[in-house]
Design a protein around this motif. Structure first.
Motif, PDB file in Angstrom:
ATOM      1  N   GLN A 116       0.827  -1.200   0.000  1.00 27.72           N
ATOM      2  CA  GLN A 116       0.000   0.000   0.000  1.00 27.72           C
ATOM      3  C   GLN A 116       0.863   1.252   0.000  1.00 27.72           C
ATOM      4  OE1 GLN A 116      -2.400   0.645   3.499  1.00 27.72           O
ATOM      5  NE2 GLN A 116      -3.887   1.916   2.406  1.00 27.72           N
ATOM      6  N   ALA A 117       1.921   1.247   0.823  1.00 29.16           N
ATOM      7  CA  ALA A 117       2.800   2.414   0.914  1.00 29.16           C
ATOM      8  C   ALA A 117       3.562   2.646  -0.384  1.00 29.16           C
ATOM      9  CB  ALA A 117       3.770   2.249   2.073  1.00 29.16           C
ATOM     10  N   LEU A 118       4.064   1.566  -0.998  1.00 24.58           N
ATOM     11  CA  LEU A 118       4.893   1.708  -2.186  1.00 24.58           C
ATOM     12  C   LEU A 118       4.084   2.030  -3.437  1.00 24.58           C
ATOM     13  CD1 LEU A 118       7.476  -1.186  -1.663  1.00 24.58           C
ATOM     14  CD2 LEU A 118       7.774   1.251  -1.222  1.00 24.58           C
ATOM     15  N   SER A 119       2.799   1.681  -3.456  1.00 28.00           N
ATOM     16  CA  SER A 119       1.974   1.913  -4.639  1.00 28.00           C
ATOM     17  C   SER A 119       1.094   3.153  -4.537  1.00 28.00           C
ATOM     18  CB  SER A 119       1.082   0.690  -4.902  1.00 28.00           C
ATOM     19  OG  SER A 119       0.181   0.480  -3.823  1.00 28.00           O
ATOM     20  N   SER A 120       1.068   3.780  -3.362  1.00 29.41           N
ATOM     21  CA  SER A 120       0.173   4.926  -3.174  1.00 29.41           C
ATOM     22  C   SER A 120       0.692   6.158  -3.903  1.00 29.41           C
ATOM     23  CB  SER A 120       0.018   5.243  -1.683  1.00 29.41           C
ATOM     24  OG  SER A 120       1.240   5.704  -1.150  1.00 29.41           O
ATOM     25  N   LYS A 121      -0.234   7.037  -4.271  1.00 30.27           N
ATOM     26  CA  LYS A 121       0.104   8.313  -4.877  1.00 30.27           C
ATOM     27  C   LYS A 121      -0.169   9.426  -3.870  1.00 30.27           C
ATOM     28  CE  LYS A 121      -0.846   6.892  -9.635  1.00 30.27           C
ATOM     29  NZ  LYS A 121      -1.618   7.181 -10.879  1.00 30.27           N
ATOM     30  N   VAL A 122       0.740  10.382  -3.795  1.00 27.69           N
ATOM     31  CA  VAL A 122       0.575  11.480  -2.846  1.00 27.69           C
ATOM     32  C   VAL A 122      -0.547  12.388  -3.322  1.00 27.69           C
ATOM     33  CG1 VAL A 122       1.668  13.488  -1.788  1.00 27.69           C
ATOM     34  CG2 VAL A 122       2.990  11.388  -2.144  1.00 27.69           C
ATOM     35  N   PRO A 123      -1.606  12.578  -2.533  1.00 32.63           N
ATOM     36  CA  PRO A 123      -2.714  13.450  -2.932  1.00 32.63           C
ATOM     37  C   PRO A 123      -2.343  14.914  -2.730  1.00 32.63           C
ATOM     38  CG  PRO A 123      -3.103  12.589  -0.738  1.00 32.63           C
ATOM     39  CD  PRO A 123      -1.837  11.947  -1.217  1.00 32.63           C
ATOM     40  N   PRO A 124      -3.116  15.843  -3.273  1.00 32.65           N
ATOM     41  CA  PRO A 124      -2.881  17.258  -2.956  1.00 32.65           C
ATOM     42  C   PRO A 124      -2.933  17.462  -1.443  1.00 32.65           C
ATOM     43  CG  PRO A 124      -4.426  17.054  -4.773  1.00 32.65           C
ATOM     44  CD  PRO A 124      -4.229  15.663  -4.221  1.00 32.65           C
ATOM     45  N   GLY A 150       7.646  23.445   6.228  1.00 31.32           N
ATOM     46  CA  GLY A 150       6.352  23.603   5.586  1.00 31.32           C
ATOM     47  C   GLY A 150       6.355  22.908   4.241  1.00 31.32           C
ATOM     48  N   ILE A 151       5.237  22.267   3.879  1.00 30.17           N
ATOM     49  CA  ILE A 151       5.205  21.535   2.617  1.00 30.17           C
ATOM     50  C   ILE A 151       3.826  21.637   1.991  1.00 30.17           C
ATOM     51  CG2 ILE A 151       4.619  19.306   3.684  1.00 30.17           C
ATOM     52  CD1 ILE A 151       6.752  18.158   1.586  1.00 30.17           C
ATOM     53  N   TRP A 152       3.821  21.871   0.676  1.00 27.75           N
ATOM     54  CA  TRP A 152       2.596  21.957  -0.106  1.00 27.75           C
ATOM     55  C   TRP A 152       2.825  21.170  -1.390  1.00 27.75           C
ATOM     56  CZ3 TRP A 152       5.229  25.743   2.274  1.00 27.75           C
ATOM     57  CH2 TRP A 152       4.576  26.497   3.257  1.00 27.75           C
ATOM     58  N   GLU A 153       1.835  20.390  -1.813  1.00 27.73           N
ATOM     59  CA  GLU A 153       1.990  19.637  -3.061  1.00 27.73           C
ATOM     60  C   GLU A 153       0.647  19.484  -3.748  1.00 27.73           C
ATOM     61  OE1 GLU A 153       3.735  15.404  -4.782  1.00 27.73           O
ATOM     62  OE2 GLU A 153       4.698  16.421  -3.109  1.00 27.73           O
ATOM     63  N   ASN A 154       0.683  19.694  -5.065  1.00 26.23           N
ATOM     64  CA  ASN A 154      -0.504  19.503  -5.889  1.00 26.23           C
ATOM     65  C   ASN A 154      -0.073  18.770  -7.155  1.00 26.23           C
ATOM     66  OD1 ASN A 154      -3.173  19.634  -6.728  1.00 26.23           O
ATOM     67  ND2 ASN A 154      -2.922  21.648  -7.687  1.00 26.23           N
ATOM     68  N   ARG A 193       5.966  22.954  -3.050  1.00 29.78           N
ATOM     69  CA  ARG A 193       6.761  23.958  -2.341  1.00 29.78           C
ATOM     70  C   ARG A 193       7.214  23.367  -1.025  1.00 29.78           C
ATOM     71  NH1 ARG A 193       5.683  30.346  -2.009  1.00 29.78           N
ATOM     72  NH2 ARG A 193       7.413  30.938  -0.648  1.00 29.78           N
ATOM     73  N   ILE A 194       8.495  23.510  -0.732  1.00 32.56           N
ATOM     74  CA  ILE A 194       9.068  23.072   0.540  1.00 32.56           C
ATOM     75  C   ILE A 194       9.746  24.281   1.170  1.00 32.56           C
ATOM     76  CG2 ILE A 194      10.762  21.573   1.649  1.00 32.56           C
ATOM     77  CD1 ILE A 194      10.337  19.568  -0.610  1.00 32.56           C
ATOM     78  N   ALA A 195       9.401  24.575   2.405  1.00 33.36           N
ATOM     79  CA  ALA A 195       9.987  25.714   3.122  1.00 33.36           C
ATOM     80  C   ALA A 195      10.669  25.199   4.376  1.00 33.36           C
ATOM     81  CB  ALA A 195       8.907  26.730   3.486  1.00 33.36           C
ATOM     82  N   ILE A 196      11.979  25.403   4.470  1.00 27.03           N
ATOM     83  CA  ILE A 196      12.762  24.979   5.627  1.00 27.03           C
ATOM     84  C   ILE A 196      12.970  26.208   6.507  1.00 27.03           C
ATOM     85  CG2 ILE A 196      14.903  23.912   6.417  1.00 27.03           C
ATOM     86  CD1 ILE A 196      15.136  22.645   3.633  1.00 27.03           C
TER      87      ILE A 196
END
Length: 375
Positions: free
Chosen positions: A55-63, A104-108, A114-117
């Protein structure tokens, strides 16, 4: 994700990837079922380790948008203090190896992230908005831009773009080839950042590994990796963990991925030559360099026992100076590799020799044996 053009220096690559490389090397039956503060949030029958792994290896990261918390307790605070108080980018990167840090992290999708360190007085952002990629450093007021429209600039085609989610990237590297060198079990159910989850616990079978277990928190509903924690042998808490403290699966606003450099910033534009100007032999050479710009080699087989060998000659001058400072804190050892210095932590050991740096989550005997195999 090799998205930077060739003109990105190996010095910057080393400074940004050093903490990630250590996590990857570190990153299995576990003895700490409360690592993720497990509570009975779901009465369903838990999945098998194989089911959860698939499940972990096949999953797609959602928005999504959220805050990642990085915790590093390797026992090297005194070593890091010898490099000063983070007065340059190298020191600031090394500081990620000690204490707690928020990201901070945002993904679509793979083309918008966007990754903010965050640091107390500065912020570093990596922003991709389709074909535009930015690296922003608020401390140096430097904005670096690259266009991803050309395959040559990418080093690969767009179809190979993957999620930039750090927890997902770590898990894919860790768990793809476990084989018989690790023992797995499922802990939980639990909650992570308000999400129902299970924990996949992975323990190296080799007695030479410094790792007791690696615990991966996986969202029950979508299979996304929410947290990764590495627990050393003899410890009661993780030496390294990276996981969400808050998360929302609502699509981020497009404005999050828009970036305009401030007027007083130092703008660097990274250009690339047209694809037609590259000979096929040069393409092959570029691909091999982009995949391994520092000549890194991996020794040993098996989960939790790999040792990385990095040629000293591949390091830039400033990093060689840093390496010498690290070596001054080590214990002297000798072998077929010559005279070297061993630096030990709770999770990672490092052997610095005149020609190579050897680093891995293994005991010093195994580290020296690995080094000897190179000579």
């Amino acid at each position: 994700m090799n998205i930077w053009p060739k003109k990105i220096s190996t010095k910057r690559t080393l400074r940004w990837t050093f903490p990630a490389a250590i996590a990857t090397l570190a990153i299995g039956s576990a003895t700490l079922p409360t690592t993720f503060a497990a509570t009975n949030t779901n009465n369903s029958i838990p999945p098998t380790p194989k089911m959860l792994l698939n499940q972990a290896l096949s999953s797609k990261v959602p928005p999504l948008s959220g805050t990642l918390q990085l915790n590093s307790h390797l026992g090297i605070s005194s070593l890091l203090s010898s490099f000063g108080n983070g007065q340059n980018s190298s020191n600031s990167t090394l500081s990620l190896l000690s204490g707690s840090h928020n990201i901070g992290i945002w993904e679509n999708g793979p083309k918008q992230f966007r990754i903010a360190i965050y640091s107390p007085l500065s912020e570093v952002d990596i922003i991709r908005n389709h074909s535009s990629l930015w690296l922003w450093n608020s401390k140096s007021l430097t904005a670096t831009h690259a266009s991803l429209a050309n395959k040559t600039a990418l080093g690969h085609s767009h179809k190979n773009n993957k999620s930039m989610m750090p927890t997902t990237a770590l898990t894919n590297k860790l768990l793809t080839h476990l084989g018989s060198s690790a023992t797995t079990k499922v802990l939980g159910p639990t909650q992570i950042a308000g999400q129902n989850a299970y924990t996949l616990s992975v323990s190296p079978n080799s007695s030479s590994s410094l790792i007791s277990s690696i615990q991966v928190g996986i969202d029950q509903s979508n299979g996304m990796v929410l947290k990764v924690a590495v627990i050393p042998k003899g410890a009661t808490a993780p030496a390294f963990s990276l996981g969400f403290s808050s998360i929302s699966f609502a699509s981020p606003s497009n404005s999050i991925f828009s970036f305009t450099p401030p007027k007083n910033s130092n703008l660097k534009e990274l250009a690339s030559k047209p694809l037609a100007q590259k000979a096929s032999s040069n393409k092959t050479h570029f691909r091999s360099i982009s995949k391994n710009p520092l000549g890194l080699q991996i020794l040993n087989k098996g989960f939790g026992t790999k040792v990385a060998a990095l040629p000293v000659a591949s390091l830039p001058a400033k990093d060689l100076k840093m390496l010498n400072m690290i070596a001054s804190h080590g214990q002297t050892v000798t072998g077929s590799f010559g005279t070297g210095k061993v630096i030990t932590t709770s999770l990672i050991n490092m052997l610095i020799t005149p020609k190579y740096i050897f680093i891995g989550p293994v005991n010093t005997t195994t580290l020296e044996t690995s080094a000897a195999s190179k000579f």
